[in-house]
Design an enzyme around this catalytic site. Sequence first.
Site, PDB file in Angstrom:
ATOM      1  N   LEU A 201      -5.342 -24.449 -88.610  1.00  0.00           N
ATOM      2  CA  LEU A 201      -6.396 -25.492 -88.972  1.00  0.00           C
ATOM      3  C   LEU A 201      -7.316 -25.723 -87.752  1.00  0.00           C
ATOM      4  CD1 LEU A 201      -7.514 -27.891 -90.750  1.00  0.00           C
ATOM      5  CD2 LEU A 201      -5.507 -29.261 -89.830  1.00  0.00           C
TER       6      LEU A 201
ATOM      7  N   HIS B 196      -8.886 -50.282 -85.372  1.00  0.00           N
ATOM      8  CA  HIS B 196      -9.226 -48.909 -85.102  1.00  0.00           C
ATOM      9  C   HIS B 196      -7.825 -48.153 -84.518  1.00  0.00           C
ATOM     10  CE1 HIS B 196     -13.164 -49.174 -85.115  1.00  0.00           C
ATOM     11  NE2 HIS B 196     -13.607 -50.168 -84.177  1.00  0.00           N
TER      12      HIS B 196
ATOM     13  N   ASP C  68     -14.259 -44.743 -92.545  1.00  0.00           N
ATOM     14  CA  ASP C  68     -14.879 -46.137 -92.491  1.00  0.00           C
ATOM     15  C   ASP C  68     -14.018 -47.244 -92.981  1.00  0.00           C
ATOM     16  OD1 ASP C  68     -16.870 -47.752 -91.656  1.00  0.00           O
ATOM     17  OD2 ASP C  68     -17.824 -47.846 -93.622  1.00  0.00           O
ATOM     18  N   GLY C  69     -14.366 -48.287 -92.117  1.00  0.00           N
ATOM     19  CA  GLY C  69     -13.456 -49.574 -92.770  1.00  0.00           C
ATOM     20  C   GLY C  69     -12.503 -50.004 -91.780  1.00  0.00           C
TER      21      GLY C  69
HETATM   22  C1  IPE Z   1     -19.964 -44.156 -89.905  1.00  0.00           C
HETATM   23  O1  IPE Z   1     -19.476 -45.602 -90.023  1.00  0.00           O
HETATM   24  C2  IPE Z   1     -19.658 -43.620 -88.569  1.00  0.00           C
HETATM   25  C3  IPE Z   1     -18.276 -43.501 -88.616  1.00  0.00           C
HETATM   26  C4  IPE Z   1     -17.227 -43.596 -89.422  1.00  0.00           C
HETATM   27  C5  IPE Z   1     -17.784 -42.863 -87.349  1.00  0.00           C
HETATM   28  P1  IPE Z   1     -20.534 -46.723 -89.645  1.00  0.00           P
HETATM   29  O2  IPE Z   1     -19.687 -47.903 -89.939  1.00  0.00           O
HETATM   30  O3  IPE Z   1     -20.829 -46.640 -88.482  1.00  0.00           O
HETATM   31  O4  IPE Z   1     -21.520 -46.691 -90.855  1.00  0.00           O
HETATM   32  P2  IPE Z   1     -22.770 -47.861 -91.319  1.00  0.00           P
HETATM   33  O5  IPE Z   1     -23.336 -48.369 -89.934  1.00  0.00           O
HETATM   34  O6  IPE Z   1     -22.001 -48.714 -91.894  1.00  0.00           O
HETATM   35  O7  IPE Z   1     -23.667 -47.169 -92.199  1.00  0.00           O
HETATM   36  C1  IPE Z   2     -15.159 -46.696 -88.778  1.00  0.00           C
HETATM   37  O1  IPE Z   2     -14.706 -48.029 -89.000  1.00  0.00           O
HETATM   38  C2  IPE Z   2     -14.670 -46.269 -87.425  1.00  0.00           C
HETATM   39  C3  IPE Z   2     -15.940 -46.258 -86.510  1.00  0.00           C
HETATM   40  C4  IPE Z   2     -17.265 -46.501 -87.063  1.00  0.00           C
HETATM   41  C5  IPE Z   2     -15.779 -45.750 -85.262  1.00  0.00           C
HETATM   42  P1  IPE Z   2     -15.638 -49.305 -88.765  1.00  0.00           P
HETATM   43  O2  IPE Z   2     -15.333 -49.670 -87.249  1.00  0.00           O
HETATM   44  O3  IPE Z   2     -17.220 -48.829 -89.112  1.00  0.00           O
HETATM   45  O4  IPE Z   2     -15.182 -50.289 -89.769  1.00  0.00           O
HETATM   46  P2  IPE Z   2     -15.907 -51.183 -90.582  1.00  0.00           P
HETATM   47  O5  IPE Z   2     -16.898 -50.306 -91.341  1.00  0.00           O
HETATM   48  O6  IPE Z   2     -16.640 -52.226 -89.718  1.00  0.00           O
HETATM   49  O7  IPE Z   2     -14.939 -52.083 -91.319  1.00  0.00           O
HETATM   50 MG    MG Z   3     -17.994 -49.020 -90.812  1.00  0.00          MG
END
Ligand code: IPE
Ligand code: IPE
Ligand code: MG
Length: 225
Positions: A122, A29, A12-13
């Site tokens: 793996l 991404h 995430d992030g």
């Molecule tokens: C969780 O991240 C899903 C993935 C990393 C693929 P999200 O960004 O979708 O989660 P929420 O919505 O903040 O809980």
């Molecule tokens: C996680 O990063 C990747 C996916 C959910 C595809 P995010 O796109 O959720 O990034 P933030 O949380 O908005 O920064």
């Molecule tokens: Mg996110």
Amino acid sequence: MNPLNHVAIIMDGNGRWGLKYKNSRNAGHKAGLKTVEKIIKETLKNKIKFLTLYAFSTENWKRPKKEVKYLFDLLETFLVNRIEDLNNQNIKLKIIGIKNFSKKLNKLLIFCEKKTAKNNKLQINLALNYGSKTELINAFKLLSKNKEKINIKNITKYLQTKKIPDPDVLIRTGNTKRLSNFLLWQLAYSEIFFEKKLWPAFNEKDYNKIIKNFKNIKRNFGSIS
Ligand code: IPE
Ligand code: IPE
Ligand code: MG
């Protein structure tokens, strides 16, 4: 020292990183994919057998179409360019989640799974259009259809993670402490590490630090010895 067989990661992030440094979520991404490559390499180095990566949740369809398209285009390009090399490295790719993407992408995913099916160094489980609640509902439906007893063994066998040991470690990057519908059943006894860094900024050093910490945790599984 705890044995480490399976690491699961909520990557995430990306969006926040992209906005902060490149003024574009999609750039985040793209940068996140570089971290995926680094972490795969480091997982091999650490001789870990299973790596599960949360790439797209059943809830992520709520995002703008443009972002969703960018993510799947990125995935497609990655697989087309990298599957040969992953295969040569004896890596098995498995998709968990429902494959209801474009015909082209569905075909590519099945091709990659088949191509790498016999590899055994793996196993990478890519969670794509994955949601733990849907996975559990489908398992219960199958149990009821086949008139089977509801018990741990039978539920486990109808999950998409059957034959995969439960994660020993869960890492969530991005400074958020929640599971976001990821492996709710399988994470029952996993050691959870919430990492402040955004996924594109996460690196080998951070990963190895978590691995080292995990190895020294006293895991009880309910017992006291
Ligand atoms: C969780 O991240 C899903 C993935 C990393 C693929 P999200 O960004 O979708 O989660 P929420 O919505 O903040 O809980
Ligand atoms: C996680 O990063 C990747 C996916 C959910 C595809 P995010 O796109 O959720 O990034 P933030 O949380 O908005 O920064
Ligand atoms: Mg996110």
